[in-house]
Enzyme design. Structure first.
Site, mmCIF file in Angstrom:
data_model
loop_
_atom_site.group_PDB
_atom_site.id
_atom_site.type_symbol
_atom_site.label_atom_id
_atom_site.label_comp_id
_atom_site.label_asym_id
_atom_site.label_seq_id
_atom_site.Cartn_x
_atom_site.Cartn_y
_atom_site.Cartn_z
ATOM 1 N N GLU A 33 47.793 30.549 45.785
ATOM 2 C CA GLU A 33 46.523 31.233 46.008
ATOM 3 C C GLU A 33 45.424 30.296 45.518
ATOM 4 O O GLU A 33 45.355 29.987 44.327
ATOM 5 C CB GLU A 33 46.486 32.544 45.217
ATOM 6 N N CYS B 116 40.920 39.037 47.089
ATOM 7 C CA CYS B 116 42.384 39.133 47.178
ATOM 8 C C CYS B 116 42.815 39.508 48.585
ATOM 9 O O CYS B 116 43.973 39.417 48.927
ATOM 10 C CB CYS B 116 42.907 40.152 46.186
ATOM 11 N N GLU C 248 35.447 38.937 31.532
ATOM 12 C CA GLU C 248 34.455 38.347 30.636
ATOM 13 C C GLU C 248 33.555 37.354 31.372
ATOM 14 O O GLU C 248 32.605 36.836 30.808
ATOM 15 C CB GLU C 248 35.156 37.683 29.435
HETATM 16 P P1 NAD Z 1 42.823 36.910 35.878
HETATM 17 O O1 NAD Z 1 44.247 37.308 36.018
HETATM 18 O O2 NAD Z 1 42.523 35.571 35.314
HETATM 19 O O3 NAD Z 1 42.040 37.953 34.946
HETATM 20 C C1 NAD Z 1 42.112 39.340 35.160
HETATM 21 C C2 NAD Z 1 41.904 40.053 33.829
HETATM 22 O O4 NAD Z 1 42.971 39.688 32.946
HETATM 23 C C3 NAD Z 1 40.600 39.695 33.134
HETATM 24 O O5 NAD Z 1 40.039 40.867 32.597
HETATM 25 C C4 NAD Z 1 41.035 38.728 32.048
HETATM 26 O O6 NAD Z 1 40.232 38.805 30.890
HETATM 27 C C5 NAD Z 1 42.458 39.171 31.724
HETATM 28 N N1 NAD Z 1 43.309 38.050 31.294
HETATM 29 C C6 NAD Z 1 43.230 36.760 31.718
HETATM 30 N N2 NAD Z 1 44.181 36.021 31.102
HETATM 31 C C7 NAD Z 1 44.866 36.851 30.296
HETATM 32 C C8 NAD Z 1 45.976 36.675 29.402
HETATM 33 N N3 NAD Z 1 46.556 35.496 29.231
HETATM 34 N N4 NAD Z 1 46.444 37.741 28.728
HETATM 35 C C9 NAD Z 1 45.859 38.963 28.894
HETATM 36 N N5 NAD Z 1 44.802 39.177 29.718
HETATM 37 C C10 NAD Z 1 44.310 38.145 30.412
HETATM 38 O O7 NAD Z 1 42.141 37.095 37.320
HETATM 39 P P2 NAD Z 1 40.691 36.665 37.786
HETATM 40 O O8 NAD Z 1 40.631 35.187 37.909
HETATM 41 O O9 NAD Z 1 39.662 37.364 36.984
HETATM 42 O O10 NAD Z 1 40.659 37.314 39.250
HETATM 43 C C11 NAD Z 1 41.183 36.706 40.382
HETATM 44 C C12 NAD Z 1 42.601 37.169 40.655
HETATM 45 O O11 NAD Z 1 42.627 38.574 40.821
HETATM 46 C C13 NAD Z 1 43.161 36.599 41.954
HETATM 47 O O12 NAD Z 1 44.490 36.241 41.730
HETATM 48 C C14 NAD Z 1 43.063 37.766 42.922
HETATM 49 O O13 NAD Z 1 43.992 37.736 43.981
HETATM 50 C C15 NAD Z 1 43.344 38.908 42.012
HETATM 51 N N6 NAD Z 1 42.844 40.152 42.575
HETATM 52 C C16 NAD Z 1 43.766 41.016 43.065
HETATM 53 C C17 NAD Z 1 43.334 42.188 43.639
HETATM 54 C C18 NAD Z 1 44.320 43.165 44.182
HETATM 55 O O14 NAD Z 1 43.915 44.267 44.457
HETATM 56 N N7 NAD Z 1 45.581 42.831 44.339
HETATM 57 C C19 NAD Z 1 41.970 42.489 43.699
HETATM 58 C C20 NAD Z 1 41.058 41.579 43.171
HETATM 59 C C21 NAD Z 1 41.517 40.411 42.600
#
Ligand code: NAD
Length: 505
Positions: A389, A287, A182
């Site tokens: 992280e 990541c 979002e």
């Molecule tokens: P995030 O976990 O906050 O959000 C990811 C998704 O989950 C979003 O669509 C969000 O709306 C949803 N979300 C957030 N909180 C939620 C909840 N309580 N319940 C259900 N859904 C929820 O991650 P971010 O801040 O958007 O992205 C950064 C993170 O993603 C970092 O930790 C990074 O390492 C990781 N990442 C990992 C990879 C990989 O391939 N391993 C790739 C890119 C990013």
């Protein structure tokens, strides 16, 4: 292409082929370069997500019956449209994420390569055939689609990570509901429009913007068969537990803390250049970024720190749209505050702050979420800046005496996404890549992100589930194997009942 989304002030939903606003809750979408929020995104309610799932379920029977070659041809057209509209897509990525335009282009290109791979679907779906597994009996295994699949994606690769998921899912015959981040939803909406323009039928790809309410609906609705997630580890773990307990196939990729080992025999000048991009590219919001350098020997550490200091002084921080900038802002003001909190914690816990990026000022962009590159020396495993992280432009140098000591640190860390070693010693590199408990390993390659025809996945708490994402594992994740055994007895030949277990004895 002139997309209504690029001008829209509220970004809505794509359900059953129609872009719509459903009148639900909304949230600000920032331009991190200025700190302004001239757009909003609608947060889908449970009922709205259910409509998207219903649209995907309705589209499934006809799409499943569409020959894979025809599905792949739509992907070929879609790939052309992505290339043709790359500039506009990348402007949207940079506008809402903040990364520099050249980085947005790199992200999109990696996404396009996943679409290219999806075009091989007819070949990938061919299955396996054995003639005469018994007298007059043939057997084959085929890969059938699952039904409605869902994808939930993070903010840091708004175009690429969704393209890791849905093109392969749909080309295998599934239909899809995507829930992007979002925080930067606009490029996804434009890309979804291009997919429709390429000929993807209504309802095959649906996009719901939203938050936890939308995600929880996808995790619990019985019509959703499989969920792909990429994001932070606490949410990945929640998605895996909730999705699997609701009977779904789940792959949930989480966070990371990637270490780079620098051996005493490494080409230090090249290692420094590689570390600069890996630590500070995309403001550290990757990541596969390298936030920790493990230097073997004090001489190595001194040389690395000295080299980094010189290079950091040359970094240009500013809006991602400005030519010549190397590093843009962080995603939000809240995230900036969090990263600054980590810098303070590092100082408090006794690491040496060699370069302090706090208090940076970018002319005409005073409200932007900027932080200059930060460098710590003498980081120790007990510190928060070692453990967590940070997801910002903060690089720490850890000093160890031997390769084994460095490898033990990596193995003990919670995450196991990526790692790399800088060395000229083939034996050390082979030993490292053979034994280290990490899913993706680079040898003199700082960001070993697998290409689209391999698969991407970390170990330990960087991935929950059995299959990695995209590439060959992606095709396996979005299909299930069915094995058919068949014989055609000659007409009129009567056979007696056989009560023993059938064998070829
Ligand atoms: P995030 O976990 O906050 O959000 C990811 C998704 O989950 C979003 O669509 C969000 O709306 C949803 N979300 C957030 N909180 C939620 C909840 N309580 N319940 C259900 N859904 C929820 O991650 P971010 O801040 O958007 O992205 C950064 C993170 O993603 C970092 O930790 C990074 O390492 C990781 N990442 C990992 C990879 C990989 O391939 N391993 C790739 C890119 C990013």
């Amino acid at each position: 292409m002139n997309s209504p989304d690029t001008a829209a002030t509220t970004i809505g939903q794509l359900i059953g082929g129609e872009q719509q606003l459903t009148g639900g809750r909304t949230q600000e979408v920032f331009n991190p370069a200025t700190g302004g929020a001239d757009r909003r995104v609608e947060l889908a309610s449970k009922a709205t997500v259910e409509l998207a799932i219903a649209a995907a379920a309705a589209a499934y029977p006809a799409w499943r019956a569409t020959p894979p070659a025809k599905r792949a041809r739509i992907m070929m057209k879609f790939k052309e449209l992505l290339e043709h509209n790359a500039e506009q897509i990348c402007e949207l990525i940079t506008l809402e994420h903040g990364k520099v335009l050249s980085d947005s282009l790199g992200e999109l290109q990696r996404g396009i390569e996943n679409v290219e791979y999806a075009c091989y679907a007819p070949e990938l779906l061919k299955g396996e055939h054995s003639r005469n597994v018994g007298p007059g009996i043939d057997s084959w295994s085929e890969f059938q689609p699952l039904g409605v699949c869902a994808g939930i994606t993070p903010f840091n690769f708004p175009a690429m990570v969704p393209l890791w998921m849905w093109p392969m899912a749909v080309v295998c015959g599934n239909t899809f509901v995507l829930k992007p981040s979002e925080r930067d939803p606009s490029s996804v909406m434009l890309i979804a429009q291009l997919a429709q323009q390429a000929g993807l039928p209504e309802g095959v790809l649906n996009v719901v913007n939203g938050d936890k309410e939308a995600v929880d609906t996808l995790l619990t609705d019985a019509r959703v068969q499989a969920v792909s997630f990429v994001g932070s580890t606490p949410i990945a773990e929640y998605i895996y537990a909730t999705g699997t307990s609701n009977g779904k196939r789940v792959q949930a990729l989480g966070g990371a803390k990637n270490h780079a080992i620098v051996m005493p025999d490494a080409d230090i000048a090249n290692a420094v250049q590689a570390l600069m991009g890996a630590a500070y590219g995309s403001c550290g919001e990757r990541c596969m970024a390298i936030p920790l350098v493990v230097a073997v020997g004090d001489e190595t550490a001194d040389a690395i720190v000295a080299g980094l200091k010189v290079e950091i002084a040359k970094i240009k921080v500013g809006p991602g749209t400005k030519a010549g900038c190397d590093m843009g802002p962080l995603i939000t003001g809240a995230h900036l505050k969090k990263v600054i909190g980590y810098v303070e914690s590092g100082v408090k816990q006794g690491a040496d702050l060699v370069v302090d990026g706090r208090g940076i000022s970018v002319s005409n962009h005073q409200g932007g979420f900027y932080l200059g590159p930060c460098l710590f020396d003498n980081v120790k495993p007990g510190m928060e800046i070692y453990r967590d992280e940070i997801f910002g432009p903060v690089l720490g140098v850890v000093r160890v005496k031997t390769l084994d000591e460095g490898m033990a640190l990596i193995d003990q860390h919670e995450y196991g996404n990526g790692t790399c070693i800088f060395t000229r010693d083939g034996e050390a590199a082979r030993y490292f890549s053979d034994h280290i408990n990490v899913g993706m390993v680079g040898v003199n390659v700082p960001l070993p992100v697998p290409v689209a025809y391999h698969s991407f996945g970390g170990w330990k708490r960087s991935l929950f589930g059995d299959l990695s994402i995209y590439g060959p594992d992606g095709m396996r994740f979005y299909t299930r194997r069915k094995t058919i055994t068949q014989r055609w007895p000659s007409a009129g030949v009567r056979e007696g009942a056989v009560f023993s277990f059938p064998t070829n004895r």
